[in-house]
Design a protein around this motif. Structure first.
Motif, PDB file in Angstrom:
ATOM      1  N   LEU A 146       0.833  -1.212   0.000  1.00 41.54           N
ATOM      2  CA  LEU A 146       0.000   0.000   0.000  1.00 41.54           C
ATOM      3  C   LEU A 146       0.861   1.254   0.000  1.00 41.54           C
ATOM      4  CD1 LEU A 146      -2.805  -1.035   2.536  1.00 41.54           C
ATOM      5  CD2 LEU A 146      -3.019  -0.784   0.063  1.00 41.54           C
ATOM      6  N   ALA A 147       2.008   1.240   0.693  1.00 42.22           N
ATOM      7  CA  ALA A 147       2.887   2.409   0.708  1.00 42.22           C
ATOM      8  C   ALA A 147       3.439   2.704  -0.679  1.00 42.22           C
ATOM      9  CB  ALA A 147       4.020   2.182   1.707  1.00 42.22           C
ATOM     10  N   VAL A 148       3.822   1.645  -1.413  1.00 36.85           N
ATOM     11  CA  VAL A 148       4.329   1.843  -2.776  1.00 36.85           C
ATOM     12  C   VAL A 148       3.237   2.431  -3.666  1.00 36.85           C
ATOM     13  CG1 VAL A 148       5.188   0.656  -4.824  1.00 36.85           C
ATOM     14  CG2 VAL A 148       6.091   0.072  -2.570  1.00 36.85           C
ATOM     15  N   LEU A 149       2.018   1.887  -3.554  1.00 31.81           N
ATOM     16  CA  LEU A 149       0.916   2.423  -4.364  1.00 31.81           C
ATOM     17  C   LEU A 149       0.592   3.853  -3.986  1.00 31.81           C
ATOM     18  CD1 LEU A 149      -1.470  -0.691  -4.389  1.00 31.81           C
ATOM     19  CD2 LEU A 149       0.069   0.082  -6.198  1.00 31.81           C
ATOM     20  N   LEU A 173       4.868  12.152   1.817  1.00 34.86           N
ATOM     21  CA  LEU A 173       4.787  11.867   3.248  1.00 34.86           C
ATOM     22  C   LEU A 173       3.365  11.532   3.673  1.00 34.86           C
ATOM     23  CD1 LEU A 173       7.188  14.583   4.724  1.00 34.86           C
ATOM     24  CD2 LEU A 173       7.597  12.126   4.486  1.00 34.86           C
ATOM     25  N   LEU A 174       2.395  12.227   3.126  1.00 34.62           N
ATOM     26  CA  LEU A 174       1.005  11.914   3.450  1.00 34.62           C
ATOM     27  C   LEU A 174       0.633  10.507   2.988  1.00 34.62           C
ATOM     28  CD1 LEU A 174      -0.771  15.294   2.553  1.00 34.62           C
ATOM     29  CD2 LEU A 174      -0.411  14.333   4.828  1.00 34.62           C
ATOM     30  N   GLY A 175       1.087  10.145   1.786  1.00 35.21           N
ATOM     31  CA  GLY A 175       0.796   8.798   1.287  1.00 35.21           C
ATOM     32  C   GLY A 175       1.422   7.715   2.148  1.00 35.21           C
ATOM     33  N   LEU A 176       2.667   7.947   2.571  1.00 38.08           N
ATOM     34  CA  LEU A 176       3.317   6.948   3.421  1.00 38.08           C
ATOM     35  C   LEU A 176       2.681   6.882   4.801  1.00 38.08           C
ATOM     36  CD1 LEU A 176       7.069   7.588   2.534  1.00 38.08           C
ATOM     37  CD2 LEU A 176       5.605   5.738   1.731  1.00 38.08           C
ATOM     38  N   ALA A 177       2.333   8.052   5.373  1.00 34.90           N
ATOM     39  CA  ALA A 177       1.733   8.060   6.712  1.00 34.90           C
ATOM     40  C   ALA A 177       0.360   7.406   6.735  1.00 34.90           C
ATOM     41  CB  ALA A 177       1.625   9.499   7.219  1.00 34.90           C
ATOM     42  N   SER A 178      -0.321   7.404   5.600  1.00 34.45           N
ATOM     43  CA  SER A 178      -1.660   6.816   5.559  1.00 34.45           C
ATOM     44  C   SER A 178      -1.648   5.326   5.248  1.00 34.45           C
ATOM     45  CB  SER A 178      -2.513   7.532   4.504  1.00 34.45           C
ATOM     46  OG  SER A 178      -1.966   7.341   3.210  1.00 34.45           O
ATOM     47  N   THR A 179      -0.475   4.758   4.961  1.00 31.87           N
ATOM     48  CA  THR A 179      -0.424   3.342   4.580  1.00 31.87           C
ATOM     49  C   THR A 179       0.583   2.524   5.374  1.00 31.87           C
ATOM     50  OG1 THR A 179       1.131   3.943   2.818  1.00 31.87           O
ATOM     51  CG2 THR A 179      -1.208   3.753   2.215  1.00 31.87           C
ATOM     52  N   LEU A 180       1.771   3.056   5.661  1.00 27.55           N
ATOM     53  CA  LEU A 180       2.804   2.269   6.337  1.00 27.55           C
ATOM     54  C   LEU A 180       2.379   1.740   7.710  1.00 27.55           C
ATOM     55  CD1 LEU A 180       6.266   3.921   5.573  1.00 27.55           C
ATOM     56  CD2 LEU A 180       5.448   1.650   4.929  1.00 27.55           C
TER      57      LEU A 180
END
Length: 431
Positions: free
Chosen positions: A39-42, A95-102
């Protein structure tokens, strides 16, 4: 006979196989880490695409100077950002994408913390930066379901509740508006689905526990009934069969001048009775095989009284041709029916054992009535110490069970001065 065949469609079979496969994958130890990384990659790919396609002024609402020098002002809630720094969008959106998935990687070990971080990021993204990713929405649904399934149900509902309000507050245009509307519909549903799955699992566990209790109770009842039947067969039927064997042998030897055919018939009767006793002991072994542990919890069925003890002693005298005395000490009192039945069966079994292992020995049966106990002694004057029960027998264990069942105790062993002694102490007068 009619045979009913059920037809399973191949598509249904494939769907069931896929569902089982996904459940096995989700149950593995590395599943949350793999899901969080994917999910983080996507989310990172979506964030880069959104940052490259979004104009600076449209995202942050500051003035942009046109080539002819005219100034166009775009409204927005975010502070102005210098238009000459597009890399900042890549950093913020990434950063928002990573914080919402990692945080999904920590969902199995820290479900509450992971769900809070994901939910806060997913709600912050459209409000402050007008952006949201499909991967972020998927992470929110996974966290809500997992939290409702294994974590705090109240927290799962609390984190899903703001999304419908957020859908009304955020403008519905654009990709972010569509995704926040989708989250508003699915986030509460995912949390409730996890809660429902948890409730169903708990209901199945409770049902299984009730079934185990019911099966244990049924097994306990069956064991108790088998043990009761075994005791009655041993104490009553075996007693009378042994009397038949003894009387047949006594009659053959006591009648002078008996024709050979008659003596042969009496001998056959004795052999048949002894064979019946052997078969009965084998049957009793089967009945009592798994009932030993429940002996102390069972009570004998009342019905016989010590007033019938004289008749039992008369039968023993007639069967063995020896002396059997009844000795009473203390004024007789009324006892509990279960105690009287236990005492009757103990005397009956002790007389049978004496007749079997010490033939011709005299037997004394003593009843000592006390204020709080009935002391019962059955003593024979047979030769020396002896085994009271043959291999595979159940006489002593049956007597001990009966005494224990009514709250008493029983002791057996060689008597002082020779012979064998059975001593039981049973509860006294009924209160």
């Amino acid at each position: 006979m009619t045979t009913t065949m059920a037809f399973v469609h191949p598509a249904d079979d494939r769907i069931g196989g896929w569902a089982a496969g996904w459940r096995r994958i989700a149950a593995t130890r590395h599943a949350p880490v793999a899901a969080g990384a994917l999910l983080a990659v996507l989310a990172l790919a979506e964030s880069i695409a959104q940052a490259r396609d979004t104009p600076l002024a449209k995202a942050f609402g500051h003035a942009v100077t046109t080539p002819v020098g005219e100034s166009i002002v775009h409204g927005g809630g975010a502070p102005p950002v210098e238009s000459g720094n597009p890399a900042l969008y890549l950093v913020v959106f990434g950063l928002l994408g990573l914080a919402s998935t990692l945080p999904v990687a920590l969902l199995w070990t820290q479900p509450a913390a992971a769900a809070v971080v994901v939910s806060a990021t997913v709600m912050l993204s459209p409000v402050a930066f007008h952006t949201l990713t499909v991967a972020g929405v998927a992470a929110q649904l996974i966290c809500g379901y997992r939290l409702g399934r294994t974590g705090s149900q109240r927290l799962a509902v609390l984190l899903a509740a703001p999304f419908p309000i957020l859908a009304l507050a955020v403008p519905s245009g654009g990709e972010a508006g569509v995704l926040i509307l989708l989250a508003a519909c699915l986030a509460p549903a995912a949390a409730l689905a996890g809660i429902a799955r948890r409730a169903r699992a708990e209901a199945l566990e409770n049902s299984a526990a009730r079934q185990v209790i019911a099966d244990s109770l049924l097994e306990h009842t069956a064991r108790g009934e088998r043990a009761r039947i075994a005791r009655e067969l041993h104490d009553v039927v075996a007693h009378h069969i042994s009397m038949v064997a003894v009387q047949a042998e006594t009659a053959r030897l006591a009648v002078p001048g008996m024709p050979a055919a008659g003596a042969e018939r009496l001998s056959a009767i004795g052999d048949t009775a002894r064979a019946a006793l052997t078969e009965m002991r084998r049957l009793l072994g089967v009945l009592r095989e798994d009932a030993e542990a429940d002996a102390a919890d069972r009570r004998p069925q009342p019905g016989l009284r010590l007033a019938e003890l004289n008749e039992l002693l008369d039968q023993a005298r007639q069967a063995s041709g020896t002396g059997v005395r009844l000795i009473l000490r203390g004024p007789p009192v009324t006892l509990d029916p279960g105690v009287e039945l236990a005492a009757h069966r103990i005397v009956q079994e002790a007389l049978t054992n004496a007749r079997r292992h010490a033939p011709g020995a005299a037997v004394d049966v003593e009843l000592h009535y006390g204020g709080d106990a009935l002391r019962l002694l059955i003593r024979d004057n047979g030769p020396g110490p002896r085994a009271s029960v043959p291999a595979g027998g159940h006489g002593l264990s049956g007597m001990r069970e009966r005494a224990t069942a009514v709250g008493g105790e029983l002791r057996t062993g060689p008597a002082a001065g020779g012979g064998f002694l059975v001593e039981a102490r049973l509860p006294g007068a009924a209160g």
